[in-house]
Every structure is written in C-alpha cells, then in structure tokens.
Enzyme design. Structure first.
Site, PDB file in Angstrom:
ATOM      1  N   LYS A 120       0.803  -1.233   0.000  1.00 23.22           N
ATOM      2  CA  LYS A 120       0.000   0.000   0.000  1.00 23.22           C
ATOM      3  C   LYS A 120       0.834   1.280   0.000  1.00 23.22           C
ATOM      4  O   LYS A 120       0.364   2.315  -0.469  1.00 23.22           O
ATOM      5  CB  LYS A 120      -0.941   0.017   1.219  1.00 23.22           C
ATOM      6  CG  LYS A 120      -2.090  -0.984   1.110  1.00 23.22           C
ATOM      7  CD  LYS A 120      -3.059  -0.838   2.278  1.00 23.22           C
ATOM      8  CE  LYS A 120      -4.163  -1.864   2.199  1.00 23.22           C
ATOM      9  NZ  LYS A 120      -5.148  -1.715   3.274  1.00 23.22           N
ATOM     10  N   ASP A 169      -9.901   2.810   2.266  1.00 23.61           N
ATOM     11  CA  ASP A 169     -10.007   2.166   3.580  1.00 23.61           C
ATOM     12  C   ASP A 169     -10.714   3.064   4.600  1.00 23.61           C
ATOM     13  O   ASP A 169     -11.482   2.594   5.443  1.00 23.61           O
ATOM     14  CB  ASP A 169      -8.614   1.794   4.116  1.00 23.61           C
ATOM     15  CG  ASP A 169      -8.029   0.570   3.419  1.00 23.61           C
ATOM     16  OD1 ASP A 169      -8.805  -0.295   2.973  1.00 23.61           O
ATOM     17  OD2 ASP A 169      -6.796   0.485   3.327  1.00 23.61           O
ATOM     18  N   GLY A 171      -3.986   1.030  18.166  1.00 23.43           N
ATOM     19  CA  GLY A 171      -3.181   0.593  17.033  1.00 23.43           C
ATOM     20  C   GLY A 171      -2.649   1.790  16.267  1.00 23.43           C
ATOM     21  O   GLY A 171      -3.249   2.878  16.317  1.00 23.43           O
ATOM     22  N   ALA A 172      -1.514   1.590  15.596  1.00 25.61           N
ATOM     23  CA  ALA A 172      -0.894   2.694  14.854  1.00 25.61           C
ATOM     24  C   ALA A 172      -0.167   2.177  13.616  1.00 25.61           C
ATOM     25  O   ALA A 172       0.871   2.712  13.236  1.00 25.61           O
ATOM     26  CB  ALA A 172       0.059   3.462  15.776  1.00 25.61           C
ATOM     27  N   GLY A 173      -0.717   1.147  12.992  1.00 28.91           N
ATOM     28  CA  GLY A 173      -0.152   0.620  11.748  1.00 28.91           C
ATOM     29  C   GLY A 173      -0.886   1.208  10.552  1.00 28.91           C
ATOM     30  O   GLY A 173      -1.473   2.294  10.621  1.00 28.91           O
ATOM     31  N   GLY A 174      -0.878   0.472   9.449  1.00 29.38           N
ATOM     32  CA  GLY A 174      -1.484   0.960   8.210  1.00 29.38           C
ATOM     33  C   GLY A 174      -2.977   1.188   8.335  1.00 29.38           C
ATOM     34  O   GLY A 174      -3.496   2.231   7.906  1.00 29.38           O
ATOM     35  N   TYR A 177     -11.360  -8.832  10.731  1.00 26.59           N
ATOM     36  CA  TYR A 177     -12.568  -9.436  10.120  1.00 26.59           C
ATOM     37  C   TYR A 177     -12.554 -10.963  10.123  1.00 26.59           C
ATOM     38  O   TYR A 177     -13.530 -11.577   9.700  1.00 26.59           O
ATOM     39  CB  TYR A 177     -12.813  -8.890   8.717  1.00 26.59           C
ATOM     40  CG  TYR A 177     -11.678  -9.066   7.752  1.00 26.59           C
ATOM     41  CD1 TYR A 177     -11.525 -10.237   7.015  1.00 26.59           C
ATOM     42  CD2 TYR A 177     -10.749  -8.046   7.566  1.00 26.59           C
ATOM     43  CE1 TYR A 177     -10.473 -10.387   6.128  1.00 26.59           C
ATOM     44  CE2 TYR A 177      -9.693  -8.189   6.682  1.00 26.59           C
ATOM     45  CZ  TYR A 177      -9.565  -9.361   5.970  1.00 26.59           C
ATOM     46  OH  TYR A 177      -8.517  -9.511   5.097  1.00 26.59           O
ATOM     47  N   GLY A 229     -15.419  -5.935  11.518  1.00 21.48           N
ATOM     48  CA  GLY A 229     -14.378  -5.653  10.523  1.00 21.48           C
ATOM     49  C   GLY A 229     -14.847  -5.965   9.115  1.00 21.48           C
ATOM     50  O   GLY A 229     -14.390  -5.367   8.141  1.00 21.48           O
TER      51      GLY A 229
HETATM   52  N1  LIG Z   1     -11.500  -4.876   7.836  1.00 19.60           N
HETATM   53  C1  LIG Z   1     -10.674  -4.438   6.888  1.00 19.60           C
HETATM   54  O1  LIG Z   1     -11.062  -4.136   5.756  1.00 19.60           O
HETATM   55  C2  LIG Z   1      -9.220  -4.268   7.233  1.00 19.60           C
HETATM   56  C3  LIG Z   1      -8.373  -3.487   6.413  1.00 19.60           C
HETATM   57  C4  LIG Z   1      -7.037  -3.359   6.787  1.00 19.60           C
HETATM   58  C5  LIG Z   1      -6.572  -3.994   7.937  1.00 19.60           C
HETATM   59  N2  LIG Z   1      -7.427  -4.729   8.704  1.00 19.60           N
HETATM   60  C6  LIG Z   1      -6.988  -5.388   9.939  1.00 19.60           C
HETATM   61  O2  LIG Z   1      -6.424  -4.419  10.814  1.00 19.60           O
HETATM   62  C7  LIG Z   1      -5.391  -5.034  11.605  1.00 19.60           C
HETATM   63  C8  LIG Z   1      -4.120  -4.191  11.515  1.00 19.60           C
HETATM   64  O3  LIG Z   1      -3.633  -4.222  10.162  1.00 19.60           O
HETATM   65  P1  LIG Z   1      -2.441  -3.244   9.704  1.00 19.60           P
HETATM   66  O4  LIG Z   1      -2.317  -3.381   8.252  1.00 19.60           O
HETATM   67  O5  LIG Z   1      -2.615  -1.882  10.288  1.00 19.60           O
HETATM   68  O6  LIG Z   1      -1.203  -3.956  10.412  1.00 19.60           O
HETATM   69  P2  LIG Z   1       0.181  -3.294  10.871  1.00 19.60           P
HETATM   70  O7  LIG Z   1       0.504  -2.098  10.043  1.00 19.60           O
HETATM   71  O8  LIG Z   1       1.162  -4.420  10.934  1.00 19.60           O
HETATM   72  O9  LIG Z   1      -0.112  -2.761  12.384  1.00 19.60           O
HETATM   73  C9  LIG Z   1      -0.292  -3.684  13.419  1.00 19.60           C
HETATM   74  C10 LIG Z   1      -0.743  -2.970  14.688  1.00 19.60           C
HETATM   75  O10 LIG Z   1      -1.034  -3.992  15.677  1.00 19.60           O
HETATM   76  C11 LIG Z   1      -0.251  -3.734  16.842  1.00 19.60           C
HETATM   77  N3  LIG Z   1       0.108  -5.004  17.467  1.00 19.60           N
HETATM   78  C12 LIG Z   1       0.526  -6.123  16.836  1.00 19.60           C
HETATM   79  N4  LIG Z   1       0.765  -7.097  17.755  1.00 19.60           N
HETATM   80  C13 LIG Z   1       0.489  -6.556  18.974  1.00 19.60           C
HETATM   81  C14 LIG Z   1       0.548  -7.056  20.305  1.00 19.60           C
HETATM   82  N5  LIG Z   1       0.950  -8.309  20.569  1.00 19.60           N
HETATM   83  N6  LIG Z   1       0.189  -6.230  21.309  1.00 19.60           N
HETATM   84  C15 LIG Z   1      -0.208  -4.958  21.050  1.00 19.60           C
HETATM   85  N7  LIG Z   1      -0.282  -4.431  19.819  1.00 19.60           N
HETATM   86  C16 LIG Z   1       0.071  -5.223  18.790  1.00 19.60           C
HETATM   87  C17 LIG Z   1       0.958  -2.976  16.345  1.00 19.60           C
HETATM   88  O11 LIG Z   1       1.533  -2.290  17.433  1.00 19.60           O
HETATM   89  P3  LIG Z   1       3.066  -1.739  17.366  1.00 19.60           P
HETATM   90  O12 LIG Z   1       3.015  -0.513  16.519  1.00 19.60           O
HETATM   91  O13 LIG Z   1       3.395  -1.447  18.775  1.00 19.60           O
HETATM   92  O14 LIG Z   1       3.889  -2.837  16.747  1.00 19.60           O
HETATM   93  C18 LIG Z   1       0.293  -2.052  15.305  1.00 19.60           C
HETATM   94  O15 LIG Z   1      -0.346  -0.975  15.944  1.00 19.60           O
HETATM   95  C19 LIG Z   1      -5.221  -6.447  11.056  1.00 19.60           C
HETATM   96  O16 LIG Z   1      -5.933  -7.329  11.903  1.00 19.60           O
HETATM   97  C20 LIG Z   1      -5.868  -6.389   9.684  1.00 19.60           C
HETATM   98  O17 LIG Z   1      -6.418  -7.627   9.282  1.00 19.60           O
HETATM   99  C21 LIG Z   1      -8.739  -4.868   8.373  1.00 19.60           C
END
Ligand SMILES: NC(=O)c1ccc[n+]([C@@H]2O[C@H](COP(=O)([O-])OP(=O)(O)OC[C@H]3O[C@@H](n4cnc5c(N)ncnc54)[C@H](OP(=O)(O)O)[C@@H]3O)[C@@H](O)[C@H]2O)c1
Length: 254
Positions: free
Chosen positions: A49, A85, A108-111, A200, A221
């Site tokens: 992305k 998104d 959370g603070a990822g993508g 989801y 989700g």
């Molecule tokens: N429903 C939808 O359409 C949709 C779309 C996109 C994503 N999602 C979902 O959203 C979630 C995040 O995706 P992403 O792309 O943002 O992933 P990402 O960029 O890898 O970010 C992961 C996030 O989870 C946190 N995290 C991971 N393991 C953890 C733990 N053990 N304890 C506490 N925090 C933890 C990370 O914290 P740190 O920063 O501290 O590492 C970060 O904030 C996923 O489950 C994904 O499937 C859903």
C-alpha cells in the site's frame, strides 16, 4: 464480492476481478504490466500500500494524507492512486451515529490505523491513539496533520478508553492465532459505547463479543472490508455498487 457485483449490474462482460500474489521485488514489474495490458484497476493490499505510491502518476490528496494507496485506477494510461479504507471505517460508523464531536479511542498505529485516524478526524471527531509503540502513535497523529490535538497514549493507559464514545481496534490482536486476545479488557467496555473491530477473521472477535455483552453497539471488521470495496467498485466502474449482493458474498465466507 466484486465479481458478484459485476454480474448483478450486468457489466461482467467488461470487468473481471482476479487476484495475484506479487512479491515486493516484483511490484514495479507488476505495475508496468498493468499499464501495458490496460488493466482498469488494481486493488493493493499488504505489503504494497505504501511502496506502490512512487510507481503511480497521480496520488489523490486523501491517499497522500493517509500515506497509503489501496486502489489504483488506470485512466487512458494515467495511473491514479486512491485510498478507500477510510470510507470502510466512517461509512458503517455514520450509519449508527454522527462522528462530529464524538471522542474516538483508536487502538493501534499501523497501516489500518492511519486510515481510521484520517477518517474520524475528517468527520469531526476528537481522537486519542493508544499503541504499544508510542512513536508510531505519534507518527500517525503527525501524518494526519493534527499532532497537537490528538491524544497519544501507551497501551498501559488503556483504562482511559472507558470515557470514549467510540473504540476502534486497528491492531492485529483478535485475529488468526491471536483470536483469544483482545486489546481492550472487558472492564473498560460499557453500555452506550460503539466498538468497532478492524479484524474481520474471525467475524465475531473476542473484543466484539465482550463489547456486546457490556451493552455496546458493535461494528464488524467485515463492514470495513465491504465499504472500502463498495467505494472501490464505484471508482472502477462508475456504477452504484449493489451493497446487499456484496455483503451476502462476504457473509458466505464467514
Ligand atoms: N477490515 C478491513 O477491511 C481491514 C483493512 C485493513 C486492515 N485490517 C486489519 O487491521 C489489523 C491491523 O492491520 P495493519 O495493516 O494496520 O497492520 P500493521 O501495520 O502491521 O499494524 C499492526 C498494529 O497492531 C499492533 N500489534 C501487533 N501485535 C500486537 C501485540 N501483541 N500487542 C499490542 N499491539 C500489537 C501494532 O503495534 P506496534 O506498533 O506497537 O507494533 C500495530 O499498531 C489487522 O488485523 C488487519 O487484518 C482490516
């Protein structure tokens, strides 16, 4: 869900949606191939992305602010990147309540969190971000240009989410092999709140089950997946998406 929608709208002789597993070091070739073949649209997911952005001709200003592209449209050889998104987040929430003036706690603070943060602030909510890595939370706040007005908290402060109107999980806790985990202990969930989980799979996460038990209104989700896809469908085709059909395809996979 895209192919079912093409069929329902009678445009399946012009559109077909297919998946390709592109390795990061092949992304530039994949984009060149899409240009060469005149492919109308490209849906990008993890890990492409952000890295797809410099390969495109134009980036929509919203995608630029979010810092990620999940949708690429090919208009006569000009590739333009969008982000849908954030619409996946605000559309289902705003069917329940206006976000204006609400206090949203984002975990959370990822993508995914970047799209959530942009969306809720754009719709007038005040935002607090909770994350294990505090620097990443700060970067999300900086990215949406609201650094001074966004609360930044370590996960140890999670009890404070009890005061929020809306809680949104954008961590991967609750998903797959972490399905037994939750980012928000049940003690901090309450009646009257809206709790949204970006995860989801599974459909009913532990967070959502505990939120429902506490009397909160829940958003799955799967709704985020649906509404980002609906926005994408409309960008690709210019046709109003058949929401019920797309939802039923997703529900068949729950
Ligand atoms: N429903 C939808 O359409 C949709 C779309 C996109 C994503 N999602 C979902 O959203 C979630 C995040 O995706 P992403 O792309 O943002 O992933 P990402 O960029 O890898 O970010 C992961 C996030 O989870 C946190 N995290 C991971 N393991 C953890 C733990 N053990 N304890 C506490 N925090 C933890 C990370 O914290 P740190 O920063 O501290 O590492 C970060 O904030 C996923 O489950 C994904 O499937 C859903």
């Amino acid at each position: 869900m895209h192919n079912a929608a093409y069929a329902a709208c009678g445009i399946d002789d012009r559109f077909v949606f297919t998946a390709a597993h592109v390795q990061p070091d092949s992304l530039a070739d994949a984009i060149r191939g899409a240009r060469a073949m005149g492919i109308r649209g490209i849906t990008c997911t993890i890990p492409h992305k952000v890295s797809v952005m410099p390969l495109l001709d134009v980036i929509d200003p919203v995608a630029n602010r979010i810092g990620a592209v999940n949708t690429v449209v090919n208009d006569a050889g000009i590739l333009k990147g969008y982000n849908t998104d954030w619409l996946g987040v605000v559309t289902p929430l705003e069917r329940i309540t206006s976000l204006s003036g609400k206090h949203v706690a984002l975990v959370g603070a990822g993508g995914a969190a970047r799209a959530v943060a942009y969306g809720v602030v754009e719709r007038g909510a005040t935002l607090s971000i909770y994350n294990r890595n505090i620097e990443k939370a700060r970067a999300v706040a900086d990215g949406i240009g609201e650094a001074g007005s966004v609360g930044i908290h370590p996960l140890e402060d999670i009890a404070k989410v009890k005061d929020a109107d809306v809680i949104i999980n954008a961590t991967s806790l609750g998903m797959g092999d972490k399905a037994h985990e939750t980012p928000v202990p049940a003690d901090y969930l309450r009646n009257g709140q809206i709790v949204f989980d970006a995860v989801y799979a599974p459909y009913d996460t532990r967070l959502l089950r505990e939120a429902q038990a506490a009397g909160a209104t829940i958003v799955h989700g799967l709704d985020m997946l649906l509404y980002q896809g609906i926005a994408q469908f409309e960008i690709y085709t210019g046709v109003t998406a058949p929401e019920d059909i797309m939802r039923s395809v997703l529900m068949n996979h729950v």
